[in-house]
Design a protein around this motif. Structure first.
Motif, short mmCIF file in Angstrom:
data_model
loop_
_atom_site.label_atom_id
_atom_site.label_comp_id
_atom_site.label_asym_id
_atom_site.label_seq_id
_atom_site.Cartn_x
_atom_site.Cartn_y
_atom_site.Cartn_z
N TYR A 148 -31.79 0.22 17.00
CA TYR A 148 -32.29 -1.13 18.31
C TYR A 148 -30.58 -0.18 19.17
O TYR A 148 -31.22 -0.94 20.36
CB TYR A 148 -31.63 -2.06 17.37
N LEU A 149 -30.80 0.69 19.31
CA LEU A 149 -29.43 0.59 19.95
C LEU A 149 -30.27 0.96 21.92
O LEU A 149 -31.19 2.03 21.85
CB LEU A 149 -29.11 1.88 20.32
N ASN A 150 -30.48 0.60 22.43
CA ASN A 150 -30.90 0.63 23.67
C ASN A 150 -29.88 0.37 25.46
O ASN A 150 -30.79 0.85 26.44
CB ASN A 150 -32.22 -0.76 24.55
N PHE A 151 -28.57 0.30 25.23
CA PHE A 151 -27.15 0.63 26.09
C PHE A 151 -26.51 1.81 24.96
O PHE A 151 -25.70 1.34 23.92
CB PHE A 151 -27.14 -0.43 26.05
N ILE A 152 -26.28 2.76 26.24
CA ILE A 152 -25.18 3.82 25.90
C ILE A 152 -24.60 4.41 26.80
O ILE A 152 -25.17 4.78 27.86
CB ILE A 152 -25.98 4.68 24.54
N ASP A 153 -22.88 3.76 27.17
CA ASP A 153 -22.21 4.07 28.37
C ASP A 153 -20.93 4.51 27.67
O ASP A 153 -20.17 4.08 26.97
CB ASP A 153 -22.27 3.10 28.60
N LEU A 154 -21.29 6.00 27.93
CA LEU A 154 -19.54 6.41 27.23
C LEU A 154 -19.10 7.57 28.56
O LEU A 154 -18.18 8.74 28.85
CB LEU A 154 -19.98 7.56 26.04
N HIS A 155 -19.23 7.07 30.13
CA HIS A 155 -19.05 8.18 30.91
C HIS A 155 -17.18 7.75 31.14
O HIS A 155 -16.58 6.61 30.38
CB HIS A 155 -19.83 7.06 32.51
N ALA A 156 -16.67 9.11 31.58
CA ALA A 156 -15.07 8.89 32.14
C ALA A 156 -15.03 8.79 31.03
O ALA A 156 -13.34 7.76 30.30
CB ALA A 156 -15.61 7.50 32.98
N ASN A 157 -15.11 10.12 30.31
CA ASN A 157 -14.31 10.02 29.12
C ASN A 157 -13.66 11.85 28.94
O ASN A 157 -14.01 11.92 29.77
CB ASN A 157 -14.61 9.54 27.62
N LEU A 158 -12.84 12.25 27.82
CA LEU A 158 -12.91 13.08 27.70
C LEU A 158 -13.57 13.54 26.57
O LEU A 158 -12.72 14.75 26.51
CB LEU A 158 -11.06 13.19 27.79
N LEU A 159 -14.71 13.53 26.63
CA LEU A 159 -16.28 14.29 25.51
C LEU A 159 -16.21 15.39 25.66
O LEU A 159 -16.44 15.47 26.65
CB LEU A 159 -17.32 12.82 25.22
N SER A 160 -16.10 16.36 24.81
CA SER A 160 -16.80 17.28 25.26
C SER A 160 -18.59 18.22 24.00
O SER A 160 -18.47 17.44 22.58
CB SER A 160 -15.32 18.39 24.86
N GLY A 161 -18.52 19.12 23.87
CA GLY A 161 -19.22 19.92 23.02
C GLY A 161 -20.80 19.89 24.07
O GLY A 161 -20.80 19.45 25.32
N THR A 162 -21.82 19.31 22.60
CA THR A 162 -22.93 18.93 23.37
C THR A 162 -23.88 17.65 23.04
O THR A 162 -22.92 16.97 22.58
CB THR A 162 -24.43 19.88 23.18
N ILE A 163 -24.95 17.70 24.08
CA ILE A 163 -25.65 16.41 23.86
C ILE A 163 -26.83 15.89 22.56
O ILE A 163 -27.29 17.00 22.66
CB ILE A 163 -26.30 15.48 25.56
N PRO A 164 -25.88 15.79 21.41
CA PRO A 164 -26.99 15.33 20.76
C PRO A 164 -28.51 15.37 20.85
O PRO A 164 -29.01 14.50 22.10
CB PRO A 164 -26.39 14.37 19.63
#
Length: 277
Positions: A148-164
Motif C-alpha cells: 500500500y506504499l504510495n509515498f516514500i521519502d528518503l532524501h538527504a541521508n547517507l544511504l548507499s548501494g543501489t536502488i532496489p
C-alpha cells in the motif's frame, strides 16, 4: 416480572451501543513497538517526556492517544509522526510490531544506522518519510512487500548501494525521493518505464539527483561511457611523453654507437702500441 417488549428492545439497543463504543484494549504489539522505539532513540530536547513506560503500555484508548506524535484508531496506533524533534539514536526493528500503522514520519531528525528490513511487516503502511536524517546502509528491498506504499521519502541521508528494482513494482507509489544520498548504479528501468496504460506515475530527475554514482534515465547516462577522466588523460599524456623521451634518447645512443668509425689496420688487433722517446 416479565419485561415489556418495548423496554426489552430499548435495553438491547443500549447493550449493543455499549459494545460498539467500548474502547478497544491496548494492543501488546503496539506497546512493544513504542517502548522499544523509545529505548532506541535519544531525545535531547525532552520532547517525548510523556513517553513513559505506563503510557507506552496503554498508548491508545479508542481514538484517544496519550503519547506525543501518536494517532490512534480504534485502540491501535494508526499514525506515528515525530518530525523535526532533533531525535538521535537509531530505528528500532520493533517498529514492525505496530502492524496497524499507516503513516510513519520521522523526518528532519538526527537518526543514524540502517533502515530495518523488518518494516516490510507493516502491510498497511502507506506513507514512509525518513528524510533529512543520517541513515546509512542500503535501502531494504523488502519494503516492496508493503503493497500500500504510495509515498516514500528518503532524501538527504547517507544511504548507499543501489536502488532496489523491486520498489518499482509498487503500483500505488506516487511519490518517491532518494535524492542527496550516496546511491550508485543504474536507476531501475521500472522507475523510468512505468506504463501509461496502467496510469503508473513516472518520476523525474529531482527524485534522484545528488547521488554521484547514480545514472540512467531520468538522469544522464553513465558518466564517461568508457571515456577516461581528465586526470587520467593528463597522467597518460605525461607518461607517454616521458616514455617517448627515453626511447628517443636510447635510439640516438644506439645510432651513435653504430656509426662510430673503425680505422684499425690488419694486424693491430691484440698489439700494444710502442711509444718512441
Amino acid at each position: 416480572m416479565a419485561m415489556p417488549p418495548p423496554l426489552r428492545a430499548v435495553v438491547a439497543v443500549l447493550h449493543l451501543l455499549a459494545l460498539v463504543t467500548r474502547p478497544a484494549l491496548p494492543d501488546p504489539n503496539d506497546e512493544a513497538c513504542l517502548s522499544n522505539l523509545r529505548r532506541s532513540i535519544t531525545d535531547p530536547g525532552n520532547r517525548l517526556r510523556n513517553w513513559t513506560a505506563a503510557t507506552s503500555m496503554a498508548s491508545c484508548s479508542g481514538f484517544t492517544s496519550y503519547l506525543h506524535g501518536v494517532t490512534c484508531n480504534n485502540g491501535r496506533v494508526y499514525k506515528l509522526a515525530l518530525p523535526g524533534l532533533t531525535l538521535g539514536g537509531s530505528l528500532s526493528p520493533y517498529l514492525a510490531n505496530c502492524t496497524n500503522l499507516q503513516s510513519l514520519d520521522l523526518s528532519s531528525n538526527a537518526l543514524s544506522g540502517p533502515i530495518p528490513p523488518q518494516l516490510s511487516a507493516l502491510f498497511n503502511l502507506a506513507v514512509l518519510n525518513l528524510s533529512a536524517n543520517r541513515l546509512s546502509g542500503p535501502i531494504p528491498p523488502q519494503l516492496a512487500l508493503c503493497a500500500y506504499l504510495n509515498f516514500i521519502d528518503l532524501h538527504a541521508n547517507l544511504l548507499s548501494g543501489t536502488i532496489p528494482a523491486q520498489l518499482g513494482l509498487l503500483a500505488r507509489l506516487s511519490a518517491f525521493d532518494v535524492s542527496y544520498n550516496r546511491l550508485e548504479g543504474p536507476i531501475p528501468a521500472l522507475f523510468a518505464n512505468r506504463s501509461d496504460d496502467l496510469a503508473l506515475p513516472r518520476f523525474n530527475a529531482s527524485s534522484f539527483v545528488g547521488n554521484r554514482g547514480l545514472y540512467g534515465y531520468p538522469l544522464p547516462p553513465q558518466r564517461g561511457g568508457g571515456r577516461l577522466s581528465v586526470p587520467a588523460i593528463v597522467g597518460i599524456g605525461l607518461g607517454s611523453g616521458l616514455l617517448s623521451l627515453v626511447l628517443s634518447f636510447t635510439a640516438v645512443c644506439v645510432w651513435l654507437r653504430a656509426t662510430e668509425p673503425t680505422t684499425k689496420t690488419p694486424g693491430e688487433e691484440g698489439n700494444v702500441s710502442h711509444l718512441d722517446y
